[in-house]
Scaffold this active site. Sequence first.
Site, PDB file in Angstrom:
ATOM      1  N   GLU A  51       0.856  -1.183   0.000  1.00 36.38           N
ATOM      2  CA  GLU A  51       0.000   0.000   0.000  1.00 36.38           C
ATOM      3  C   GLU A  51       0.893   1.234   0.000  1.00 36.38           C
ATOM      4  O   GLU A  51       1.848   1.297   0.769  1.00 36.38           O
ATOM      5  CB  GLU A  51      -0.874  -0.092   1.267  1.00 36.38           C
ATOM      6  N   HIS A  95      -2.811  -5.707  10.874  1.00 36.13           N
ATOM      7  CA  HIS A  95      -3.606  -6.791  10.291  1.00 36.13           C
ATOM      8  C   HIS A  95      -3.418  -8.122  11.008  1.00 36.13           C
ATOM      9  O   HIS A  95      -2.984  -9.099  10.395  1.00 36.13           O
ATOM     10  CB  HIS A  95      -3.228  -6.983   8.814  1.00 36.13           C
ATOM     11  N   ASN A 101      -5.032  -6.000   2.270  1.00 35.75           N
ATOM     12  CA  ASN A 101      -5.639  -5.492   3.495  1.00 35.75           C
ATOM     13  C   ASN A 101      -6.878  -6.352   3.784  1.00 35.75           C
ATOM     14  O   ASN A 101      -7.656  -6.632   2.885  1.00 35.75           O
ATOM     15  CB  ASN A 101      -6.015  -4.027   3.315  1.00 35.75           C
TER      16      ASN A 101
HETATM   17  P1  FAD Z   1     -12.162  -5.972  14.917  1.00 34.79           P
HETATM   18  O1  FAD Z   1     -12.586  -5.068  13.830  1.00 34.79           O
HETATM   19  O2  FAD Z   1     -10.872  -5.693  15.600  1.00 34.79           O
HETATM   20  O3  FAD Z   1     -13.342  -5.950  15.994  1.00 34.79           O
HETATM   21  C1  FAD Z   1     -13.261  -6.571  17.241  1.00 34.79           C
HETATM   22  C2  FAD Z   1     -14.106  -5.782  18.231  1.00 34.79           C
HETATM   23  O4  FAD Z   1     -14.316  -6.565  19.391  1.00 34.79           O
HETATM   24  C3  FAD Z   1     -13.455  -4.487  18.694  1.00 34.79           C
HETATM   25  O5  FAD Z   1     -14.398  -3.446  18.627  1.00 34.79           O
HETATM   26  C4  FAD Z   1     -13.040  -4.790  20.126  1.00 34.79           C
HETATM   27  O6  FAD Z   1     -13.056  -3.640  20.962  1.00 34.79           O
HETATM   28  C5  FAD Z   1     -14.066  -5.807  20.554  1.00 34.79           C
HETATM   29  N1  FAD Z   1     -13.594  -6.752  21.561  1.00 34.79           N
HETATM   30  C6  FAD Z   1     -12.448  -7.461  21.555  1.00 34.79           C
HETATM   31  N2  FAD Z   1     -12.380  -8.293  22.594  1.00 34.79           N
HETATM   32  C7  FAD Z   1     -13.518  -8.107  23.300  1.00 34.79           C
HETATM   33  C8  FAD Z   1     -14.024  -8.676  24.501  1.00 34.79           C
HETATM   34  N3  FAD Z   1     -13.333  -9.615  25.177  1.00 34.79           N
HETATM   35  N4  FAD Z   1     -15.221  -8.250  24.969  1.00 34.79           N
HETATM   36  C9  FAD Z   1     -15.929  -7.294  24.293  1.00 34.79           C
HETATM   37  N5  FAD Z   1     -15.484  -6.715  23.143  1.00 34.79           N
HETATM   38  C10 FAD Z   1     -14.296  -7.135  22.660  1.00 34.79           C
HETATM   39  N6  FAD Z   1      -7.944  -3.386   6.845  1.00 34.79           N
HETATM   40  C11 FAD Z   1      -8.310  -3.196   5.564  1.00 34.79           C
HETATM   41  O7  FAD Z   1      -8.844  -4.117   4.932  1.00 34.79           O
HETATM   42  N7  FAD Z   1      -8.111  -1.990   4.944  1.00 34.79           N
HETATM   43  C12 FAD Z   1      -7.511  -0.943   5.573  1.00 34.79           C
HETATM   44  O8  FAD Z   1      -7.373   0.156   4.990  1.00 34.79           O
HETATM   45  C13 FAD Z   1      -7.082  -1.132   6.929  1.00 34.79           C
HETATM   46  N8  FAD Z   1      -6.435  -0.143   7.598  1.00 34.79           N
HETATM   47  C14 FAD Z   1      -6.153  -0.322   8.931  1.00 34.79           C
HETATM   48  C15 FAD Z   1      -5.586   0.730   9.664  1.00 34.79           C
HETATM   49  C16 FAD Z   1      -5.384   0.597  11.029  1.00 34.79           C
HETATM   50  C17 FAD Z   1      -4.774   1.740  11.808  1.00 34.79           C
HETATM   51  C18 FAD Z   1      -5.743  -0.607  11.691  1.00 34.79           C
HETATM   52  C19 FAD Z   1      -5.540  -0.773  13.169  1.00 34.79           C
HETATM   53  C20 FAD Z   1      -6.283  -1.647  10.969  1.00 34.79           C
HETATM   54  C21 FAD Z   1      -6.492  -1.520   9.596  1.00 34.79           C
HETATM   55  N9  FAD Z   1      -7.065  -2.558   8.865  1.00 34.79           N
HETATM   56  C22 FAD Z   1      -7.371  -2.373   7.538  1.00 34.79           C
HETATM   57  C23 FAD Z   1      -7.376  -3.853   9.480  1.00 34.79           C
HETATM   58  C24 FAD Z   1      -8.860  -4.046   9.790  1.00 34.79           C
HETATM   59  O9  FAD Z   1      -9.399  -2.916  10.445  1.00 34.79           O
HETATM   60  C25 FAD Z   1      -9.009  -5.318  10.641  1.00 34.79           C
HETATM   61  O10 FAD Z   1      -8.512  -6.401   9.880  1.00 34.79           O
HETATM   62  C26 FAD Z   1     -10.446  -5.612  11.016  1.00 34.79           C
HETATM   63  O11 FAD Z   1     -11.017  -4.548  11.743  1.00 34.79           O
HETATM   64  C27 FAD Z   1     -10.551  -6.897  11.823  1.00 34.79           C
HETATM   65  O12 FAD Z   1     -11.922  -7.250  11.933  1.00 34.79           O
HETATM   66  P2  FAD Z   1     -12.418  -8.232  13.075  1.00 34.79           P
HETATM   67  O13 FAD Z   1     -13.889  -8.402  12.901  1.00 34.79           O
HETATM   68  O14 FAD Z   1     -11.573  -9.438  13.070  1.00 34.79           O
HETATM   69  O15 FAD Z   1     -12.106  -7.489  14.464  1.00 34.79           O
END
Ligand code: FAD
Length: 502
Positions: free
Chosen positions: A357, A442, A480
């Site tokens: 990226e 990620h 991503n």
């Molecule tokens: P998450 O989105 O992390 O959601 C998990 C949620 O569960 C969170 O809100 C957390 O607070 C909550 N949680 C966790 N444990 C508990 C618990 N025990 N009890 C209650 N709540 C809990 N990906 C892309 O594809 N494109 C991008 O441009 C991109 N840019 C990024 C930039 C940054 C700065 C970051 C940090 C990540 C980026 N990503 C990007 C990655 C992407 O955001 C993640 O891969 C994605 O959000 C993961 O999804 P998920 O459903 O696995 O978990």
Amino acid sequence: DDDDVVDHLIVGSGYGGAVLGHRLTAAGHQVLMLEMGQDWSTPGKDGKVFTKMTEPDERSMWFRDRTVMPLATFLGVPIDKVIPRGPGVLDRIDFASMSVYAGRGVGGGSLVNGAMAVAPPRSLVEERMPDVNPDAFYSTYLPRAQQTLGVRSHDAAFVAESPYYQFSRVGRASAEKAGFPVVEVPSLYDPDHLQAEAEGRAPASATAQEVIFGNNHGKRDLTKSYLRLARASGRLTIRTLVRATTLARRPQGGWTVTIESVGPDGTMRPAGTVAAKRVYLAGGSVGTTELLLRSQAHGTLADLPDAVGQGWGPNGNIMVGRANHVTSPTGMKQSTIPVHGIDAWTGAARADRVFAEIAPLPAGIETWVSLYLAITDNPRRGSFGWDPARDRLTLDWSPEHAAPSVAATERVLDAINRAAGTSYRVDLFGTGKAFSDGFTYHPLGGVLLGQATDAGGRLRGHEGVYVVDGSLLPGVVGVNPYLTITAVAEMIAEGAVRDASA
Ligand code: FAD
């Protein structure tokens, strides 16, 4: 007693949780969702919900006295700032040799990410995700995810001309000069808003240094797609600032989740339990794996599959910067939303398997830096464990694990430097360090699909427990990851809704 048993409990409100929330409520089910972060809908004293990257405060990071930004220094000057502690939107979870960034709040990672919505290469799905049918993935679940998220293309003419994308055009030109194809990536940042704010017709967000601490405008985060739909059904309840800590089998059937409330100073206080017939784990790669391994360590879950904790990877993330010639400025104005990826994965003749990226460095001054977040195909995997003495999750990951990712990134960036006659920046990640191999945006894996779970995300040996987030994915997805996570969650949701109606 049984009156207090909910049918469907989702832990976490990121991509996986939001998909299940929408699909279950749409099928007529009542759903309770627990989220440890805040509901980011109320503006602070300055009238804004989120802060700029350059003006952090207690809203910016999850209980930290100081920001911990991916770039440590610039020209030897530390970038991080002292902030008041609070339940801020961006967390960094520090393991011995790896720091994992994650979003905290209703919407999870969608609140803090760069909005890039990239489909994974088919070869990756075929080779690394044997329990996913690639035809169904590309013809059904991926389009369903793209449509419901609201993925759009950037305006090509705008990207080609706007001063806010000078950095990206410079990065593109140098990659193409070295023979690497560059692709324009789809996004969840509204292209019309982006253009309007760049022209001063709409409130600025991407053009005003907002992204990793949240965007006040323009970004279609999950509260504007899946979670909005789920809330509109009237069947979703979200409890915020509540963290699920352990999972236990309920003697009467179903599951009991122990919860803690998150205090304003970050102290976690016991807050009872929630009983549920079905539990959907969506805390992200670290959150979900932690919950399961803590449950095992505390003796509330027996017979956890051995595969839980295994197969973790940082999506091969490496950050690196190049110093352009003074004649190639990258611009004082930089949008925080990336639009270009160097496709040295599927697009190049050489088998580098790198997707980089072209990242902004919105410092507000001319830096001549081209910054990249490289995604690489590293075969090495880390594993999570539990440290009983400190009662915390551990991650077995070392710089040795990251070495193949650094080598692959170096091959591609060396070629670009050779073609452009330029060199690396060694002042961004601590003195003398060109390649940042110690953090990831990620995190992927820990509860792999088809290993710790069946092909439908059902935790093996634990009927009624589903895993629906990034912990299912095989440590690397080649791009991503959120679009892949959303599509896999759509696939699992289909089976879960069927199970719930059976
Ligand atoms: P998450 O989105 O992390 O959601 C998990 C949620 O569960 C969170 O809100 C957390 O607070 C909550 N949680 C966790 N444990 C508990 C618990 N025990 N009890 C209650 N709540 C809990 N990906 C892309 O594809 N494109 C991008 O441009 C991109 N840019 C990024 C930039 C940054 C700065 C970051 C940090 C990540 C980026 N990503 C990007 C990655 C992407 O955001 C993640 O891969 C994605 O959000 C993961 O999804 P998920 O459903 O696995 O978990």
